[in-house]
Design a protein around this motif. Sequence first.
Motif, PDB file in Angstrom:
ATOM      1  N   ARG A  22       0.737  -1.209   0.028  1.00  0.00           N
ATOM      2  CA  ARG A  22      -0.015  -0.058   0.031  1.00  0.00           C
ATOM      3  C   ARG A  22       0.853   1.338  -0.001  1.00  0.00           C
ATOM      4  N   LEU A  23       2.078   1.186   0.703  1.00  0.00           N
ATOM      5  CA  LEU A  23       2.867   2.263   0.814  1.00  0.00           C
ATOM      6  C   LEU A  23       3.612   2.765  -0.509  1.00  0.00           C
ATOM      7  N   ALA A  24       3.809   1.633  -0.947  1.00  0.00           N
ATOM      8  CA  ALA A  24       4.461   1.925  -2.542  1.00  0.00           C
ATOM      9  C   ALA A  24       3.694   2.435  -3.513  1.00  0.00           C
ATOM     10  N   ARG A  25       2.301   2.101  -3.351  1.00  0.00           N
ATOM     11  CA  ARG A  25       1.336   2.477  -4.218  1.00  0.00           C
ATOM     12  C   ARG A  25       0.936   4.001  -3.869  1.00  0.00           C
ATOM     13  N   GLU A  26       1.114   4.303  -2.683  1.00  0.00           N
ATOM     14  CA  GLU A  26       0.871   5.721  -2.195  1.00  0.00           C
ATOM     15  C   GLU A  26       1.748   6.542  -2.656  1.00  0.00           C
ATOM     16  N   GLU A  27       3.144   6.224  -2.495  1.00  0.00           N
ATOM     17  CA  GLU A  27       4.066   6.867  -2.718  1.00  0.00           C
ATOM     18  C   GLU A  27       4.269   7.149  -4.198  1.00  0.00           C
ATOM     19  N   SER A  28       4.023   6.308  -5.006  1.00  0.00           N
ATOM     20  CA  SER A  28       4.170   6.233  -6.631  1.00  0.00           C
ATOM     21  C   SER A  28       3.189   7.350  -6.970  1.00  0.00           C
ATOM     22  N   ALA A  29       1.880   7.345  -6.177  1.00  0.00           N
ATOM     23  CA  ALA A  29       0.855   8.333  -6.670  1.00  0.00           C
ATOM     24  C   ALA A  29       1.470   9.632  -6.340  1.00  0.00           C
ATOM     25  N   HIS A  30       2.109   9.757  -4.894  1.00  0.00           N
ATOM     26  CA  HIS A  30       2.793  11.028  -4.797  1.00  0.00           C
ATOM     27  C   HIS A  30       3.621  11.619  -5.931  1.00  0.00           C
ATOM     28  N   LEU A  31       4.467  10.682  -6.376  1.00  0.00           N
ATOM     29  CA  LEU A  31       5.353  11.171  -7.339  1.00  0.00           C
ATOM     30  C   LEU A  31       4.609  11.408  -8.668  1.00  0.00           C
ATOM     31  N   ALA A  32       3.665  10.755  -9.053  1.00  0.00           N
ATOM     32  CA  ALA A  32       2.739  11.133 -10.369  1.00  0.00           C
ATOM     33  C   ALA A  32       2.309  12.532 -10.061  1.00  0.00           C
ATOM     34  N   ARG A  33       1.940  13.025  -8.777  1.00  0.00           N
ATOM     35  CA  ARG A  33       1.366  14.311  -8.739  1.00  0.00           C
ATOM     36  C   ARG A  33       2.466  15.319  -8.685  1.00  0.00           C
ATOM     37  N   VAL A  34       3.729  14.993  -8.275  1.00  0.00           N
ATOM     38  CA  VAL A  34       4.967  16.035  -8.311  1.00  0.00           C
ATOM     39  C   VAL A  34       5.272  16.034  -9.584  1.00  0.00           C
ATOM     40  N   LEU A  35       5.535  15.014 -10.499  1.00  0.00           N
ATOM     41  CA  LEU A  35       5.797  15.041 -11.952  1.00  0.00           C
ATOM     42  C   LEU A  35       4.649  15.901 -12.553  1.00  0.00           C
ATOM     43  N   ASP A  36       3.418  16.005 -12.398  1.00  0.00           N
ATOM     44  CA  ASP A  36       2.554  16.748 -13.017  1.00  0.00           C
ATOM     45  C   ASP A  36       2.917  18.337 -12.793  1.00  0.00           C
ATOM     46  N   LEU A  37       2.876  18.289 -11.582  1.00  0.00           N
ATOM     47  CA  LEU A  37       3.636  19.879 -10.830  1.00  0.00           C
ATOM     48  C   LEU A  37       4.833  20.381 -11.741  1.00  0.00           C
ATOM     49  N   MET A  38       5.726  19.523 -11.939  1.00  0.00           N
ATOM     50  CA  MET A  38       6.883  19.840 -12.682  1.00  0.00           C
ATOM     51  C   MET A  38       6.802  20.068 -14.172  1.00  0.00           C
ATOM     52  N   ALA A  39       5.742  19.194 -14.940  1.00  0.00           N
ATOM     53  CA  ALA A  39       5.509  19.498 -16.275  1.00  0.00           C
ATOM     54  C   ALA A  39       4.733  20.774 -16.453  1.00  0.00           C
ATOM     55  N   ALA A  40       3.746  21.043 -15.398  1.00  0.00           N
ATOM     56  CA  ALA A  40       3.159  22.391 -15.611  1.00  0.00           C
ATOM     57  C   ALA A  40       4.097  23.661 -15.633  1.00  0.00           C
ATOM     58  N   ARG A  41       5.246  23.413 -14.757  1.00  0.00           N
ATOM     59  CA  ARG A  41       6.324  24.477 -14.718  1.00  0.00           C
ATOM     60  C   ARG A  41       7.466  24.323 -15.712  1.00  0.00           C
ATOM     61  N   GLY A  42       7.184  23.350 -16.627  1.00  0.00           N
ATOM     62  CA  GLY A  42       8.300  23.287 -17.640  1.00  0.00           C
ATOM     63  C   GLY A  42       9.435  22.688 -17.289  1.00  0.00           C
ATOM     64  N   LEU A  43       9.609  21.868 -16.070  1.00  0.00           N
ATOM     65  CA  LEU A  43      10.531  21.120 -15.533  1.00  0.00           C
ATOM     66  C   LEU A  43      10.525  19.634 -16.018  1.00  0.00           C
ATOM     67  N   THR A  44      11.775  19.095 -16.208  1.00  0.00           N
ATOM     68  CA  THR A  44      11.993  17.635 -16.379  1.00  0.00           C
ATOM     69  C   THR A  44      12.934  16.950 -15.330  1.00  0.00           C
ATOM     70  N   LEU A  45      12.515  15.766 -15.235  1.00  0.00           N
ATOM     71  CA  LEU A  45      13.256  15.134 -14.282  1.00  0.00           C
ATOM     72  C   LEU A  45      14.878  14.801 -14.750  1.00  0.00           C
ATOM     73  N   THR A  46      15.631  15.141 -13.894  1.00  0.00           N
ATOM     74  CA  THR A  46      17.034  14.932 -13.998  1.00  0.00           C
ATOM     75  C   THR A  46      17.617  13.936 -13.298  1.00  0.00           C
ATOM     76  N   ARG A  47      18.892  13.350 -13.696  1.00  0.00           N
ATOM     77  CA  ARG A  47      19.378  12.068 -13.096  1.00  0.00           C
ATOM     78  C   ARG A  47      19.616  12.253 -11.723  1.00  0.00           C
ATOM     79  N   ASP A  48      19.326  11.287 -10.896  1.00  0.00           N
ATOM     80  CA  ASP A  48      19.381  11.430  -9.363  1.00  0.00           C
ATOM     81  C   ASP A  48      20.819  11.429  -9.099  1.00  0.00           C
ATOM     82  N   ALA A  49      21.066  12.349  -8.372  1.00  0.00           N
ATOM     83  CA  ALA A  49      22.631  12.591  -7.959  1.00  0.00           C
ATOM     84  C   ALA A  49      22.802  11.890  -6.515  1.00  0.00           C
TER      85      ALA A  49
END
Length: 207
Positions: free
Chosen positions: A72-99
């Motif tokens: 359940r936690l993995a599903r919830e965190e994945s849903a949070h990730l999708a929402r953050v990615l949506d916010l990033m897309a709205a601001r013209g941001l792309t996901l960079t490589r994880d440092a």
Amino acid sequence: MSRPTPTRRPLSGAGPVILHAPTDPGWLPLALANFDAVLVDHAHCEKKAAANALSMLQAYPDLPGLPAQMARLAREESAHLARVLDLMAARGLTLTRDAGDPYAQGLQKHVRTPAPERRVDRLLVAAIIEARSCERLSLLAEGLTDPALARFYGELAQSEDGHQSLFHRLAVTASGGDEAGVDARLQHLLAQESQVLAAVGLRAAIH
């Protein structure tokens, strides 16, 4: 339109993990001034939180309650990730490589090696990371002037508060119900967390 002043939350939520050191007051202005960078880092945090839940399920399938909770936690965190990615897309941001996250890496160095102790420590470190996330997301909810963003981060802070309690409960279960022993170990790890936080310093990142 101005948003109502949010109710200030405790440093680490209402759960059992009470952080020893508050976030430096300089973190919030830095995070707000570099919010795009914080968003990208936040996406990586949610990605790693989902992956960590699945890693726990893989490593400890026999711990009562853990498999279903981690699924359940993995599903919830994945849903949070999708929402953050949506916010990033709205601001013209792309996901960079994880440092990488020096904060989480610093905490992992304090996880003990023997299997029973390692299981307890992994769960407690996860609880501490969730508690620090709860604090930082609460600060963002208070500091952001956009009502929708402030509401979003307030919701996420509530979720992280629940997650820290979940990992603490699982650590007690993993210890065979030795709550006093778990809490003593938690206090030791929290003291180490304060040192890790100081060593990492201020960053435009969730941790």
